[in-house]
Design a protein around this motif. Structure first.
Motif, PDB file in Angstrom:
ATOM      1  N   GLY A  30       0.817  -1.208   0.000  1.00  0.00           N
ATOM      2  CA  GLY A  30       0.000   0.000   0.000  1.00  0.00           C
ATOM      3  C   GLY A  30       0.850   1.256   0.000  1.00  0.00           C
ATOM      4  O   GLY A  30       2.084   1.202   0.077  1.00  0.00           O
ATOM      5  N   PRO A  31       0.200   2.416  -0.082  1.00  0.00           N
ATOM      6  CA  PRO A  31       0.920   3.688  -0.025  1.00  0.00           C
ATOM      7  C   PRO A  31       1.755   3.796   1.247  1.00  0.00           C
ATOM      8  O   PRO A  31       1.452   3.143   2.250  1.00  0.00           O
ATOM      9  CB  PRO A  31      -0.210   4.723  -0.029  1.00  0.00           C
ATOM     10  CG  PRO A  31      -1.366   4.023  -0.653  1.00  0.00           C
ATOM     11  CD  PRO A  31      -1.244   2.592  -0.251  1.00  0.00           C
ATOM     12  N   VAL A  32       2.779   4.624   1.200  1.00  0.00           N
ATOM     13  CA  VAL A  32       3.684   4.790   2.345  1.00  0.00           C
ATOM     14  C   VAL A  32       2.920   5.140   3.610  1.00  0.00           C
ATOM     15  O   VAL A  32       3.203   4.614   4.689  1.00  0.00           O
ATOM     16  CB  VAL A  32       4.727   5.895   2.030  1.00  0.00           C
ATOM     17  CG1 VAL A  32       5.599   6.154   3.252  1.00  0.00           C
ATOM     18  CG2 VAL A  32       5.573   5.502   0.838  1.00  0.00           C
ATOM     19  N   THR A  33       1.907   5.982   3.474  1.00  0.00           N
ATOM     20  CA  THR A  33       1.161   6.417   4.659  1.00  0.00           C
ATOM     21  C   THR A  33       0.365   5.286   5.294  1.00  0.00           C
ATOM     22  O   THR A  33       0.052   5.332   6.468  1.00  0.00           O
ATOM     23  CB  THR A  33       0.200   7.567   4.291  1.00  0.00           C
ATOM     24  OG1 THR A  33      -0.603   7.161   3.177  1.00  0.00           O
ATOM     25  CG2 THR A  33       0.972   8.822   3.922  1.00  0.00           C
ATOM     26  N   GLY A 160       3.893   9.695  -2.788  1.00  0.00           N
ATOM     27  CA  GLY A 160       3.777   8.896  -1.575  1.00  0.00           C
ATOM     28  C   GLY A 160       2.742   7.799  -1.671  1.00  0.00           C
ATOM     29  O   GLY A 160       2.475   7.103  -0.700  1.00  0.00           O
ATOM     30  N   CYS A 161       2.160   7.634  -2.852  1.00  0.00           N
ATOM     31  CA  CYS A 161       1.091   6.651  -3.025  1.00  0.00           C
ATOM     32  C   CYS A 161       1.505   5.539  -3.997  1.00  0.00           C
ATOM     33  O   CYS A 161       1.787   4.431  -3.587  1.00  0.00           O
ATOM     34  CB  CYS A 161      -0.179   7.339  -3.518  1.00  0.00           C
ATOM     35  SG  CYS A 161      -1.555   6.219  -3.789  1.00  0.00           S
ATOM     36  N   ALA A 162       1.551   5.876  -5.283  1.00  0.00           N
ATOM     37  CA  ALA A 162       1.929   4.914  -6.335  1.00  0.00           C
ATOM     38  C   ALA A 162       1.018   3.690  -6.389  1.00  0.00           C
ATOM     39  O   ALA A 162       1.445   2.601  -6.735  1.00  0.00           O
ATOM     40  CB  ALA A 162       3.390   4.488  -6.180  1.00  0.00           C
ATOM     41  N   THR A 163      -0.258   3.865  -6.029  1.00  0.00           N
ATOM     42  CA  THR A 163      -1.232   2.789  -6.161  1.00  0.00           C
ATOM     43  C   THR A 163      -1.512   2.545  -7.644  1.00  0.00           C
ATOM     44  O   THR A 163      -1.636   3.486  -8.423  1.00  0.00           O
ATOM     45  CB  THR A 163      -2.546   3.178  -5.453  1.00  0.00           C
ATOM     46  OG1 THR A 163      -2.296   3.247  -4.056  1.00  0.00           O
ATOM     47  CG2 THR A 163      -3.649   2.176  -5.720  1.00  0.00           C
ATOM     48  N   ALA A 164      -1.609   1.269  -8.031  1.00  0.00           N
ATOM     49  CA  ALA A 164      -1.942   0.945  -9.416  1.00  0.00           C
ATOM     50  C   ALA A 164      -3.451   1.034  -9.604  1.00  0.00           C
ATOM     51  O   ALA A 164      -4.210   0.423  -8.863  1.00  0.00           O
ATOM     52  CB  ALA A 164      -1.448  -0.444  -9.767  1.00  0.00           C
ATOM     53  N   PHE A 165      -3.866   1.817 -10.593  1.00  0.00           N
ATOM     54  CA  PHE A 165      -5.289   1.940 -10.888  1.00  0.00           C
ATOM     55  C   PHE A 165      -5.503   1.797 -12.385  1.00  0.00           C
ATOM     56  O   PHE A 165      -4.577   1.970 -13.184  1.00  0.00           O
ATOM     57  CB  PHE A 165      -5.846   3.284 -10.399  1.00  0.00           C
ATOM     58  CG  PHE A 165      -5.351   4.484 -11.168  1.00  0.00           C
ATOM     59  CD1 PHE A 165      -6.093   5.013 -12.221  1.00  0.00           C
ATOM     60  CD2 PHE A 165      -4.142   5.087 -10.843  1.00  0.00           C
ATOM     61  CE1 PHE A 165      -5.634   6.122 -12.936  1.00  0.00           C
ATOM     62  CE2 PHE A 165      -3.677   6.189 -11.556  1.00  0.00           C
ATOM     63  CZ  PHE A 165      -4.424   6.712 -12.606  1.00  0.00           C
ATOM     64  N   TYR A 166      -6.726   1.472 -12.749  1.00  0.00           N
ATOM     65  CA  TYR A 166      -7.061   1.324 -14.154  1.00  0.00           C
ATOM     66  C   TYR A 166      -7.830   2.553 -14.604  1.00  0.00           C
ATOM     67  O   TYR A 166      -8.874   2.892 -14.050  1.00  0.00           O
ATOM     68  CB  TYR A 166      -7.892   0.061 -14.380  1.00  0.00           C
ATOM     69  CG  TYR A 166      -8.070  -0.274 -15.843  1.00  0.00           C
ATOM     70  CD1 TYR A 166      -7.038  -0.854 -16.569  1.00  0.00           C
ATOM     71  CD2 TYR A 166      -9.263   0.003 -16.493  1.00  0.00           C
ATOM     72  CE1 TYR A 166      -7.185  -1.147 -17.914  1.00  0.00           C
ATOM     73  CE2 TYR A 166      -9.421  -0.285 -17.840  1.00  0.00           C
ATOM     74  CZ  TYR A 166      -8.380  -0.868 -18.551  1.00  0.00           C
ATOM     75  OH  TYR A 166      -8.524  -1.157 -19.885  1.00  0.00           O
TER      76      TYR A 166
END
Length: 200
Positions: A30-33, A160-166
């Motif tokens: 998940g994101p760093v936070t 700080g996120c870099a979540t993969a989304f479509y």
């Protein structure tokens, strides 16, 4: 309906089932936070992997999904595959590479079995353990590229996120996995920066 455990937890846009394993593997951290990583210990990683492979098998009924029992050394190899995916997805973004980030390796070396049959040429993953997972990811990437879907699987532009989304937008222009969180924060930062500049 497939369970995208990591991806749904992040509240982001789920990719088509042809990218199920790829998006889930990227989002297993998940994101760093959040400080969440499903691949830190064997128990958590096994639970996550069992669910993902069950879902993968349900959307790929013609392919055999092996039972994979993880051991501690496997976690590092699985994280290496995940890091390679991060780098691969970052290539399509307008952002600089981070020099300390590992370069993709296992994905490039993942073989596929290709067979000709009555329905044409079919590809399937090969190998065992993490090697099979890397091969299954390679198959997804190949299929997604072939159907022009891969360019829509992106990393959130919040560093700080870099979540993969479509990205399901018509012009493929989304930058944030969630506008209400990452997008709003970025807009507030930009607004404050403009205010500081005009206030000088």
């Amino acid at each position: 309906m497939p369970r995208f455990a990591a991806t749904e937890r992040l509240g982001t846009s789920v990719a088509p089932v042809t990218l199920l394993l790829t998006q889930e593997l990227v989002n297993s951290q998940g994101p760093v936070t959040y400080q969440v990583d499903w691949l830190v210990n064997v128990t958590g990683a096994q639970d996550w992997l069992d669910g993902v492979l069950s879902d993968w098998g349900s959307v790929n009924p013609t392919l055999t999904v092996p039972g994979i029992r993880l051991r501690r050394p496997d976690l590092e190899r699985l994280r290496t595959v995940r890091d390679g995916l991060h780098q691969l997805l970052a290539r399509g973004e307008e952002r600089p590479f981070q020099p300390e980030a590992p370069q993709p390796g296992p994905l490039l070396d993942a073989p596929l079995a290709v067979r000709a049959g009555p329905d044409g040429v079919q590809a399937s993953p090969v190998g065992t353990g993490i090697g099979w997972i890397a091969s299954a990811v390679a198959l997804e990437l190949f299929r997604a590229q072939e159907h022009d879907l891969l360019r829509r699987l992106k990393l959130c532009h919040n560093p700080g996120c870099a979540t993969a989304f479509y990205d399901r937008s018509k012009n493929n222009s989304r930058a944030w996995h969630d506008v209400a969180t990452c997008g709003n924060r970025a807009n507030v930062r930009a607004y404050r920066a403009r205010q500081r500049t005009t206030g000088e």
